[in-house]
Design a protein around this motif. Structure first.
Motif, mmCIF file in Angstrom:
data_model
loop_
_atom_site.group_PDB
_atom_site.id
_atom_site.type_symbol
_atom_site.label_atom_id
_atom_site.label_comp_id
_atom_site.label_asym_id
_atom_site.label_seq_id
_atom_site.Cartn_x
_atom_site.Cartn_y
_atom_site.Cartn_z
ATOM 1 N N ILE A 193 0.986 -1.125 0.186
ATOM 2 C CA ILE A 193 0.048 0.510 0.306
ATOM 3 C C ILE A 193 0.836 1.095 0.388
ATOM 4 O O ILE A 193 0.646 2.243 -0.749
ATOM 5 C CB ILE A 193 -0.968 -0.218 1.424
ATOM 6 C CG1 ILE A 193 -1.943 -1.026 0.825
ATOM 7 C CG2 ILE A 193 -1.772 1.228 1.177
ATOM 8 C CD1 ILE A 193 -2.869 -1.046 2.036
ATOM 9 N N ALA A 200 -4.005 1.815 7.600
ATOM 10 C CA ALA A 200 -3.847 0.969 6.532
ATOM 11 C C ALA A 200 -4.973 -0.147 6.946
ATOM 12 O O ALA A 200 -5.294 -0.622 5.667
ATOM 13 C CB ALA A 200 -2.213 0.274 6.516
ATOM 14 N N THR A 201 -4.592 -1.081 8.078
ATOM 15 C CA THR A 201 -5.017 -2.072 8.222
ATOM 16 C C THR A 201 -6.690 -1.936 8.155
ATOM 17 O O THR A 201 -7.685 -2.970 7.789
ATOM 18 C CB THR A 201 -5.226 -2.942 9.417
ATOM 19 O OG1 THR A 201 -5.406 -1.819 10.551
ATOM 20 C CG2 THR A 201 -3.459 -2.754 9.761
ATOM 21 N N TRP A 230 -6.764 -4.030 2.856
ATOM 22 C CA TRP A 230 -5.437 -4.338 3.411
ATOM 23 C C TRP A 230 -5.672 -6.131 4.197
ATOM 24 O O TRP A 230 -4.850 -6.974 3.888
ATOM 25 C CB TRP A 230 -4.870 -3.703 4.556
ATOM 26 C CG TRP A 230 -4.043 -4.248 5.350
ATOM 27 C CD1 TRP A 230 -2.984 -3.755 4.922
ATOM 28 C CD2 TRP A 230 -3.942 -5.102 6.599
ATOM 29 N NE1 TRP A 230 -1.839 -4.413 5.754
ATOM 30 C CE2 TRP A 230 -2.412 -5.135 7.057
ATOM 31 C CE3 TRP A 230 -4.585 -5.897 6.813
ATOM 32 C CZ2 TRP A 230 -1.972 -5.797 7.939
ATOM 33 C CZ3 TRP A 230 -4.502 -6.825 8.099
ATOM 34 C CH2 TRP A 230 -3.194 -6.275 8.514
#
Length: 183
Positions: free
Chosen positions: A129, A151-152, A157
């Motif tokens: 990412i 991000a998670t 993701w």
């Protein structure tokens, strides 16, 4: 809808793991449409790093010497030594090595990053990412840094985490990590 809201990472690719006992190294390769000089600046300049990387630094990574590196979400900076800065070809610091190679009018960027083997699929998904964000930033189409917990939570993701785990022939790591789960 913003470019960030429309962003979805592509499939896992360009990654492998070098295993040496408990020491594992994540190796990611990405072909970027930008010159090695432009990519080098994004890898070394503190202002550029704040736009895409999962860490910040208090000084340029473009010269040999000591900098303070702070991973997003970490409480304290880590004193880090840049041991090699051969612009725009090789950058080494701490447990990280970057190689830049002119390729088809752009740059083939290779990252070697030592990561605890339990978190190697997470690291691959996160760097995947970050590289997408970097590519868009260099193209003049920034979508903002997407790192750590952000991000998670981002679309794709979890899929990337599972795809990289399969690619590396490891069990898909649980998310959130056991230390971060509520009692």
């Amino acid at each position: 809808m913003s470019d960030r809201e429309l962003y979805t990472p592509g499939p896992a690719h360009g990654a492998r793991v070098k295993k040496d006992g408990e020491k594992w190294t994540l190796i990611l390769v990405r072909e970027l449409r930008h010159s090695p000089e432009k990519v080098w600046q994004a890898l070394t300049d503190p202002a550029h790093l704040r736009e895409w990387a999962p860490f910040t630094v208090d000084a340029s990574l473009g010269t040999v010497g000591t900098v303070k590196l702070t991973w997003v979400g970490a409480q304290k900076p880590i004193e880090t030594r840049v041991t090699r800065a051969d612009a725009p070809k090789v950058l080494e610091y701490s447990d990280t090595r970057w190689e830049l190679e002119a390729f088809a009018g752009g740059t083939r960027l290779t990252l070697w990053h030592n990561i605890d083997r339990r978190f190697i699929a997470w690291g691959a998904a996160g760097w995947h990412i970050a590289f997408d964000v970097l590519d868009r930033l260099l193209a003049g189409q920034p979508i903002g840094r997407i790192v750590d917990a952000d991000a998670t939570k981002f679309a794709g993701w979890q899929r990337l985490n599972a795809e990289y785990a399969r690619l590396f022939l490891i069990k898909t790591p649980d998310w959130p990590p056991p230390a971060a789960q509520e009692p």
